[in-house]
Design a protein around this motif. Structure first.
Motif, PDB file in Angstrom:
ATOM      1  N   TYR A  20      49.810  36.396  38.932  1.00 17.84           N
ATOM      2  CA  TYR A  20      50.764  37.347  38.361  1.00 17.84           C
ATOM      3  C   TYR A  20      51.543  36.624  37.269  1.00 17.84           C
ATOM      4  CZ  TYR A  20      49.966  39.711  42.859  1.00 17.84           C
ATOM      5  OH  TYR A  20      49.408  40.299  43.963  1.00 17.84           O
ATOM      6  N   THR A  21      51.880  37.322  36.197  1.00 14.38           N
ATOM      7  CA  THR A  21      52.637  36.695  35.113  1.00 14.38           C
ATOM      8  C   THR A  21      53.890  37.509  34.803  1.00 14.38           C
ATOM      9  OG1 THR A  21      51.362  37.863  33.404  1.00 14.38           O
ATOM     10  CG2 THR A  21      50.568  35.678  34.087  1.00 14.38           C
ATOM     11  N   PHE A  22      54.963  36.774  34.422  1.00 15.89           N
ATOM     12  CA  PHE A  22      56.244  37.397  34.108  1.00 15.89           C
ATOM     13  C   PHE A  22      56.885  36.655  32.942  1.00 15.89           C
ATOM     14  CE2 PHE A  22      55.450  37.799  38.638  1.00 15.89           C
ATOM     15  CZ  PHE A  22      55.616  39.164  38.860  1.00 15.89           C
ATOM     16  N   THR A  23      57.600  37.393  32.126  1.00 19.83           N
ATOM     17  CA  THR A  23      58.405  36.781  31.068  1.00 19.83           C
ATOM     18  C   THR A  23      59.890  37.009  31.329  1.00 19.83           C
ATOM     19  OG1 THR A  23      58.133  38.791  29.725  1.00 19.83           O
ATOM     20  CG2 THR A  23      56.609  36.961  29.295  1.00 19.83           C
ATOM     21  N   SER A  24      60.218  37.570  32.484  1.00 23.36           N
ATOM     22  CA  SER A  24      61.596  37.832  32.881  1.00 23.36           C
ATOM     23  C   SER A  24      61.826  37.287  34.289  1.00 23.36           C
ATOM     24  CB  SER A  24      61.888  39.338  32.853  1.00 23.36           C
ATOM     25  OG  SER A  24      63.029  39.657  33.620  1.00 23.36           O
ATOM     26  N   SER A  25      62.848  36.450  34.453  1.00 24.99           N
ATOM     27  CA  SER A  25      63.141  35.887  35.774  1.00 24.99           C
ATOM     28  C   SER A  25      63.625  36.958  36.744  1.00 24.99           C
ATOM     29  CB  SER A  25      64.183  34.773  35.649  1.00 24.99           C
ATOM     30  OG  SER A  25      65.338  35.235  34.976  1.00 24.99           O
ATOM     31  N   LYS A  26      64.361  37.938  36.252  1.00 26.08           N
ATOM     32  CA  LYS A  26      64.847  39.012  37.119  1.00 26.08           C
ATOM     33  C   LYS A  26      63.687  39.878  37.608  1.00 26.08           C
ATOM     34  CE  LYS A  26      69.577  39.248  35.395  1.00 26.08           C
ATOM     35  NZ  LYS A  26      70.640  40.085  34.785  1.00 26.08           N
ATOM     36  N   GLU A  27      62.712  40.094  36.730  1.00 25.51           N
ATOM     37  CA  GLU A  27      61.517  40.850  37.121  1.00 25.51           C
ATOM     38  C   GLU A  27      60.720  40.068  38.165  1.00 25.51           C
ATOM     39  OE1 GLU A  27      57.534  42.923  35.106  1.00 25.51           O
ATOM     40  OE2 GLU A  27      58.969  41.828  33.863  1.00 25.51           O
ATOM     41  N   LEU A  28      60.647  38.753  37.986  1.00 30.29           N
ATOM     42  CA  LEU A  28      59.968  37.898  38.971  1.00 30.29           C
ATOM     43  C   LEU A  28      60.605  38.053  40.345  1.00 30.29           C
ATOM     44  CD1 LEU A  28      58.184  35.422  39.902  1.00 30.29           C
ATOM     45  CD2 LEU A  28      60.120  33.993  39.170  1.00 30.29           C
ATOM     46  N   VAL A  29      61.931  37.965  40.413  1.00 23.15           N
ATOM     47  CA  VAL A  29      62.635  38.074  41.692  1.00 23.15           C
ATOM     48  C   VAL A  29      62.380  39.430  42.333  1.00 23.15           C
ATOM     49  CG1 VAL A  29      64.914  38.184  42.782  1.00 23.15           C
ATOM     50  CG2 VAL A  29      64.418  36.387  41.116  1.00 23.15           C
ATOM     51  N   ALA A  30      62.450  40.493  41.539  1.00 22.20           N
ATOM     52  CA  ALA A  30      62.227  41.849  42.070  1.00 22.20           C
ATOM     53  C   ALA A  30      60.832  41.978  42.664  1.00 22.20           C
ATOM     54  CB  ALA A  30      62.441  42.884  40.966  1.00 22.20           C
ATOM     55  N   HIS A  31      59.818  41.426  41.974  1.00 21.89           N
ATOM     56  CA  HIS A  31      58.448  41.497  42.485  1.00 21.89           C
ATOM     57  C   HIS A  31      58.247  40.577  43.688  1.00 21.89           C
ATOM     58  CE1 HIS A  31      57.397  43.767  38.883  1.00 21.89           C
ATOM     59  NE2 HIS A  31      56.204  43.976  39.413  1.00 21.89           N
ATOM     60  N   HIS A  32      58.920  39.429  43.680  1.00 25.31           N
ATOM     61  CA  HIS A  32      58.771  38.496  44.800  1.00 25.31           C
ATOM     62  C   HIS A  32      59.280  39.113  46.104  1.00 25.31           C
ATOM     63  CE1 HIS A  32      58.434  34.755  46.983  1.00 25.31           C
ATOM     64  NE2 HIS A  32      59.720  34.796  47.292  1.00 25.31           N
ATOM     65  N   GLU A  33      60.334  39.909  46.025  1.00 24.24           N
ATOM     66  CA  GLU A  33      60.859  40.568  47.221  1.00 24.24           C
ATOM     67  C   GLU A  33      59.825  41.508  47.834  1.00 24.24           C
ATOM     68  OE1 GLU A  33      64.628  41.990  45.388  1.00 24.24           O
ATOM     69  OE2 GLU A  33      65.550  41.069  47.155  1.00 24.24           O
ATOM     70  N   ARG A  34      58.935  42.042  46.978  1.00 22.46           N
ATOM     71  CA  ARG A  34      57.892  42.958  47.479  1.00 22.46           C
ATOM     72  C   ARG A  34      56.579  42.228  47.767  1.00 22.46           C
ATOM     73  NH1 ARG A  34      59.842  45.888  42.965  1.00 22.46           N
ATOM     74  NH2 ARG A  34      57.901  45.531  41.830  1.00 22.46           N
ATOM     75  N   GLN A  35      56.229  41.246  46.925  1.00 22.62           N
ATOM     76  CA  GLN A  35      54.916  40.599  47.012  1.00 22.62           C
ATOM     77  C   GLN A  35      54.926  39.307  47.824  1.00 22.62           C
ATOM     78  OE1 GLN A  35      52.102  41.771  45.837  1.00 22.62           O
ATOM     79  NE2 GLN A  35      52.799  43.454  44.566  1.00 22.62           N
ATOM     80  N   ASN A  36      56.064  38.628  47.862  1.00 21.34           N
ATOM     81  CA  ASN A  36      56.188  37.351  48.561  1.00 21.34           C
ATOM     82  C   ASN A  36      55.151  36.342  48.055  1.00 21.34           C
ATOM     83  OD1 ASN A  36      57.212  35.467  50.317  1.00 21.34           O
ATOM     84  ND2 ASN A  36      56.102  36.218  52.094  1.00 21.34           N
ATOM     85  N   PHE A  37      55.378  35.830  46.854  1.00 18.46           N
ATOM     86  CA  PHE A  37      54.450  34.880  46.247  1.00 18.46           C
ATOM     87  C   PHE A  37      54.393  33.583  47.048  1.00 18.46           C
ATOM     88  CE2 PHE A  37      56.010  37.333  42.466  1.00 18.46           C
ATOM     89  CZ  PHE A  37      54.837  38.051  42.294  1.00 18.46           C
TER      90      PHE A  37
END
Length: 240
Positions: free
Chosen positions: A37-54
């Protein structure tokens, strides 16, 4: 073969693409089952991590909206097992990264062999952790959740007839399940016991039992039913 979810986060699309392409080469070379998965926004990363659990996160240290230390601390507040590796053009963040408990630094420009070594070490460590018990479940929003069972405080049926799984780090996951089904699913985990018809508890996170009241490590409480009192107390004392 085990799956590992890897996130790459950098505000530079060019750097994201470089790391992404390198990881794909490593994936093919070692026949690893990596989901990227790729992100250019740290806030977007955190939001997705809460759902995906990288499982592994490659995180740029210098981010405009929320830097790597701030992002790492947020991730650590609800995820202790995720491997965080900082990517930075500077090497002067030793103390700050110590607070986040990161695996390593990768200095830009990224060295392929160093990246390869980090991925292989992380995958090996994660593979060993897979032997620990996890509860894999979908929450009410149909998002996949992998919960380390030792982090569970209790599983409780509420008036909405949904199960609220309360975890340490002040996180609660709500699922459409029944107590009986979850009890069967967790039958092999001896520290999960029924306190009453609506609650399963994790004895590892019980601080004390006073009369028929269980007090957990976060100071929350539940009642033990009369029929379960002797059993729960016996099991609790066996863990001491």
């Amino acid at each position: 073969m085990d799956n590992y979810r890897i996130a790459v986060c950098d505000d530079s699309k060019e750097h994201v693409e470089i790391i992404y392409n390198m990881i794909n080469l490593i994936k093919e070379k070692h026949n690893l089952n990596l989901i990227l998965y790729t992100f250019t926004s740290s806030k977007e990363l955190v939001a997705h991590h809460e759902r995906q659990n990288f499982d592994i996160i490659f995180l740029d240290m210098e981010m405009p909206e929320q830097n790597g230390i701030e992002t790492g601390l947020i991730i650590r507040s609800f995820s202790t097992d995720t491997k965080i590796i900082y990517v930075t053009a500077h090497s002067g963040y030793a103390y700050e990264s110590y607070m986040v408990k990161v695996e390593d630094y990768l200095l830009k420009p990224i060295d392929y062999s160093k990246l390869e070594q980090n991925i292989l070490l992380c995958c090996d460590s994660l593979k060993k952790k897979k032997d620990r018990k996890f509860l894999d479940i979908k929450d009410v929003s149909r998002n996949f959740q992998r919960i380390f069972i030792d982090n569970i405080i209790c599983l409780e049926r509420h008036r909405d007839r949904k199960i609220h799984i309360k975890c340490i780090y002040k996180k609660t996951i709500i699922v459409n399940e029944t107590i009986s089904n979850l009890e069967k699913h967790l039958a092999d985990y001896k520290n999960i016991v029924k306190a009453n018809q609506s609650v399963l508890i994790n004895l590892n996170n019980v601080r004390k039992i006073t009369k028929n009241i269980i007090t957990f490590c976060d100071d929350s409480t539940v009642k033990i039913s009369e029929g379960r009192l002797a059993i729960v107390k016996k099991e609790f004392h066996n863990t001491l």
